[in-house]
Structures are given as C-alpha cells and as structure tokens.
Design a protein around this motif. Structure first.
Motif, PDB file in Angstrom:
ATOM      1  N   ALA A  53       0.829  -1.208   0.000  1.00 20.83           N
ATOM      2  CA  ALA A  53       0.000   0.000   0.000  1.00 20.83           C
ATOM      3  C   ALA A  53       0.864   1.260   0.000  1.00 20.83           C
ATOM      4  CB  ALA A  53      -0.921  -0.003   1.213  1.00 20.83           C
ATOM      5  N   ALA A  54       2.026   1.201   0.657  1.00 20.15           N
ATOM      6  CA  ALA A  54       2.897   2.369   0.774  1.00 20.15           C
ATOM      7  C   ALA A  54       3.660   2.662  -0.508  1.00 20.15           C
ATOM      8  CB  ALA A  54       3.883   2.175   1.920  1.00 20.15           C
ATOM      9  N   GLN A  55       3.974   1.623  -1.254  1.00 22.52           N
ATOM     10  CA  GLN A  55       4.792   1.774  -2.454  1.00 22.52           C
ATOM     11  C   GLN A  55       4.196   2.762  -3.466  1.00 22.52           C
ATOM     12  OE1 GLN A  55       5.775  -2.097  -3.900  1.00 22.52           O
ATOM     13  NE2 GLN A  55       7.550  -1.395  -5.032  1.00 22.52           N
ATOM     14  N   PRO A  56       2.930   2.632  -3.863  1.00 20.57           N
ATOM     15  CA  PRO A  56       2.379   3.605  -4.809  1.00 20.57           C
ATOM     16  C   PRO A  56       2.256   5.012  -4.225  1.00 20.57           C
ATOM     17  CG  PRO A  56       0.738   1.938  -4.242  1.00 20.57           C
ATOM     18  CD  PRO A  56       2.014   1.529  -3.605  1.00 20.57           C
ATOM     19  N   GLU A  57       2.060   5.117  -2.920  1.00 26.84           N
ATOM     20  CA  GLU A  57       1.998   6.447  -2.287  1.00 26.84           C
ATOM     21  C   GLU A  57       3.331   7.173  -2.426  1.00 26.84           C
ATOM     22  OE1 GLU A  57      -0.282   8.532  -1.070  1.00 26.84           O
ATOM     23  OE2 GLU A  57      -1.710   7.013  -1.636  1.00 26.84           O
ATOM     24  N   LEU A  58       4.420   6.443  -2.189  1.00 23.29           N
ATOM     25  CA  LEU A  58       5.746   7.040  -2.334  1.00 23.29           C
ATOM     26  C   LEU A  58       5.998   7.432  -3.788  1.00 23.29           C
ATOM     27  CD1 LEU A  58       7.602   4.660   0.072  1.00 23.29           C
ATOM     28  CD2 LEU A  58       7.702   7.143   0.214  1.00 23.29           C
ATOM     29  N   ALA A  59       5.611   6.581  -4.721  1.00 25.11           N
ATOM     30  CA  ALA A  59       5.793   6.888  -6.144  1.00 25.11           C
ATOM     31  C   ALA A  59       4.969   8.108  -6.547  1.00 25.11           C
ATOM     32  CB  ALA A  59       5.409   5.689  -6.986  1.00 25.11           C
ATOM     33  N   LEU A  79      12.542  -0.215   2.806  1.00 29.61           N
ATOM     34  CA  LEU A  79      11.384  -0.885   3.393  1.00 29.61           C
ATOM     35  C   LEU A  79      11.247  -2.303   2.831  1.00 29.61           C
ATOM     36  CD1 LEU A  79       8.701   1.950   3.445  1.00 29.61           C
ATOM     37  CD2 LEU A  79       9.763   0.851   5.419  1.00 29.61           C
ATOM     38  N   ALA A  80      11.478  -2.453   1.527  1.00 29.37           N
ATOM     39  CA  ALA A  80      11.370  -3.772   0.902  1.00 29.37           C
ATOM     40  C   ALA A  80      12.378  -4.740   1.513  1.00 29.37           C
ATOM     41  CB  ALA A  80      11.600  -3.660  -0.603  1.00 29.37           C
ATOM     42  N   ALA A  81      13.583  -4.263   1.761  1.00 28.39           N
ATOM     43  CA  ALA A  81      14.615  -5.114   2.352  1.00 28.39           C
ATOM     44  C   ALA A  81      14.215  -5.553   3.754  1.00 28.39           C
ATOM     45  CB  ALA A  81      15.940  -4.368   2.387  1.00 28.39           C
ATOM     46  N   ARG A  82      13.639  -4.628   4.527  1.00 29.07           N
ATOM     47  CA  ARG A  82      13.231  -4.960   5.894  1.00 29.07           C
ATOM     48  C   ARG A  82      12.062  -5.936   5.904  1.00 29.07           C
ATOM     49  NH1 ARG A  82      12.382   0.573   8.843  1.00 29.07           N
ATOM     50  NH2 ARG A  82      11.854  -0.793  10.584  1.00 29.07           N
ATOM     51  N   VAL A  83      11.109  -5.746   4.987  1.00 30.41           N
ATOM     52  CA  VAL A  83       9.960  -6.656   4.898  1.00 30.41           C
ATOM     53  C   VAL A  83      10.435  -8.044   4.464  1.00 30.41           C
ATOM     54  CG1 VAL A  83       7.839  -7.154   3.612  1.00 30.41           C
ATOM     55  CG2 VAL A  83       8.246  -4.856   4.492  1.00 30.41           C
ATOM     56  N   LYS A  84      11.352  -8.070   3.506  1.00 26.74           N
ATOM     57  CA  LYS A  84      11.886  -9.347   3.026  1.00 26.74           C
ATOM     58  C   LYS A  84      12.643 -10.073   4.139  1.00 26.74           C
ATOM     59  CE  LYS A  84      14.784 -11.354  -0.556  1.00 26.74           C
ATOM     60  NZ  LYS A  84      15.691 -11.074  -1.677  1.00 26.74           N
ATOM     61  N   ALA A  85      13.452  -9.330   4.883  1.00 29.64           N
ATOM     62  CA  ALA A  85      14.209  -9.931   5.989  1.00 29.64           C
ATOM     63  C   ALA A  85      13.258 -10.495   7.034  1.00 29.64           C
ATOM     64  CB  ALA A  85      15.136  -8.901   6.604  1.00 29.64           C
ATOM     65  N   LEU A  86      12.160  -9.794   7.272  1.00 27.02           N
ATOM     66  CA  LEU A  86      11.173 -10.261   8.253  1.00 27.02           C
ATOM     67  C   LEU A  86      10.527 -11.546   7.795  1.00 27.02           C
ATOM     68  CD1 LEU A  86       9.647  -9.481  10.894  1.00 27.02           C
ATOM     69  CD2 LEU A  86       7.958  -8.394   9.428  1.00 27.02           C
ATOM     70  N   SER A  87      10.165 -11.618   6.515  1.00 27.76           N
ATOM     71  CA  SER A  87       9.517 -12.829   6.014  1.00 27.76           C
ATOM     72  C   SER A  87      10.475 -14.010   5.972  1.00 27.76           C
ATOM     73  CB  SER A  87       8.918 -12.579   4.620  1.00 27.76           C
ATOM     74  OG  SER A  87       9.936 -12.299   3.689  1.00 27.76           O
ATOM     75  N   VAL A  88      11.754 -13.736   5.750  1.00 28.20           N
ATOM     76  CA  VAL A  88      12.751 -14.819   5.737  1.00 28.20           C
ATOM     77  C   VAL A  88      12.941 -15.383   7.140  1.00 28.20           C
ATOM     78  CG1 VAL A  88      15.213 -15.307   5.420  1.00 28.20           C
ATOM     79  CG2 VAL A  88      13.966 -14.039   3.677  1.00 28.20           C
ATOM     80  N   THR A  89      12.996 -14.495   8.142  1.00 29.23           N
ATOM     81  CA  THR A  89      13.228 -14.954   9.524  1.00 29.23           C
ATOM     82  C   THR A  89      12.019 -15.690  10.077  1.00 29.23           C
ATOM     83  OG1 THR A  89      12.520 -12.812  10.396  1.00 29.23           O
ATOM     84  CG2 THR A  89      14.880 -13.137  10.068  1.00 29.23           C
ATOM     85  N   THR A  90      10.810 -15.319   9.658  1.00 30.98           N
ATOM     86  CA  THR A  90       9.615 -15.978  10.191  1.00 30.98           C
ATOM     87  C   THR A  90       9.389 -17.328   9.535  1.00 30.98           C
ATOM     88  OG1 THR A  90       8.221 -14.754   8.636  1.00 30.98           O
ATOM     89  CG2 THR A  90       8.432 -13.874  10.871  1.00 30.98           C
ATOM     90  N   THR A  91       9.793 -17.483   8.272  1.00 33.28           N
ATOM     91  CA  THR A  91       9.569 -18.755   7.585  1.00 33.28           C
ATOM     92  C   THR A  91      10.680 -19.754   7.850  1.00 33.28           C
ATOM     93  OG1 THR A  91      10.597 -17.897   5.551  1.00 33.28           O
ATOM     94  CG2 THR A  91       8.192 -17.747   5.739  1.00 33.28           C
ATOM     95  N   ALA A  92      11.894 -19.250   8.053  1.00 28.47           N
ATOM     96  CA  ALA A  92      13.044 -20.164   8.250  1.00 28.47           C
ATOM     97  C   ALA A  92      13.146 -20.662   9.666  1.00 28.47           C
ATOM     98  CB  ALA A  92      14.325 -19.443   7.882  1.00 28.47           C
TER      99      ALA A  92
END
Length: 92
Positions: A53-59, A79-92
C-alpha cells in the motif's frame, strides 16, 4: 507584502499548493509508519500488505514533486529489504 495583482495571485497559489503538499507528505509518512509498525510487531503478512500500500503512495509523492524521486526510491528499497528480511526470519 505583495503589491501587484499577479504577486497577490501567486501568494494565493503558493498557499494552496503548500496545503496540498503538506497533506501528501503527511499521507506518505502515515503509510511508511504503518509499514514500520507492522515490521516492529513481527507480522510478515501485515508488513507485506502495508508495504504494497505504501509503495504507490511514495511513487505518487515523487511524481508530484513532494519527494525527490531518489528519496522515494531509497525509502521503497529500504522498506522492501526490511519486509523481506522479516519474512525470511519468520519462515526459516
């Protein structure tokens, strides 16, 4: 204080643009804050949803001149890097 008619009109236009730009900047900050709060809570799905939701607002803010395009791009990237890191840590 402006004396000429054109200067008075320019002052009015600037005031209107300032209000619009403040609203846009506030909106962007709200969306970014929502992503950061979701990341802090540790909810990967919520963080991803907020990021999408934030991505198009920034653009949009960059295209309207509220933010520099590189600034918007940098914020999206970080933000994308932080979200990706979060999803990697929760799934692994």
């Amino acid at each position: 204080m402006a004396n000429t008619t054109s200067a008075k009109k320019a002052t009015r236009k600037i005031a209107r643009r300032t209000d619009v730009n403040k609203a846009r900047r506030s909106r962007v900050r709200t969306f970014v804050r929502q992503v950061e709060e979701a990341i802090a809570s540790g909810d990967a799905a919520k963080a991803k949803e907020a990021f999408l939701a934030a991505q198009p607002e920034l653009a949009r803010a960059a295209s309207k001149g509220v933010l520099h395009s590189n600034t918007a791009s940098r914020k999206v990237s970080r933000l994308a890097a932080r979200v990706k890191a979060l999803s990697v840590t929760t799934t692994a």
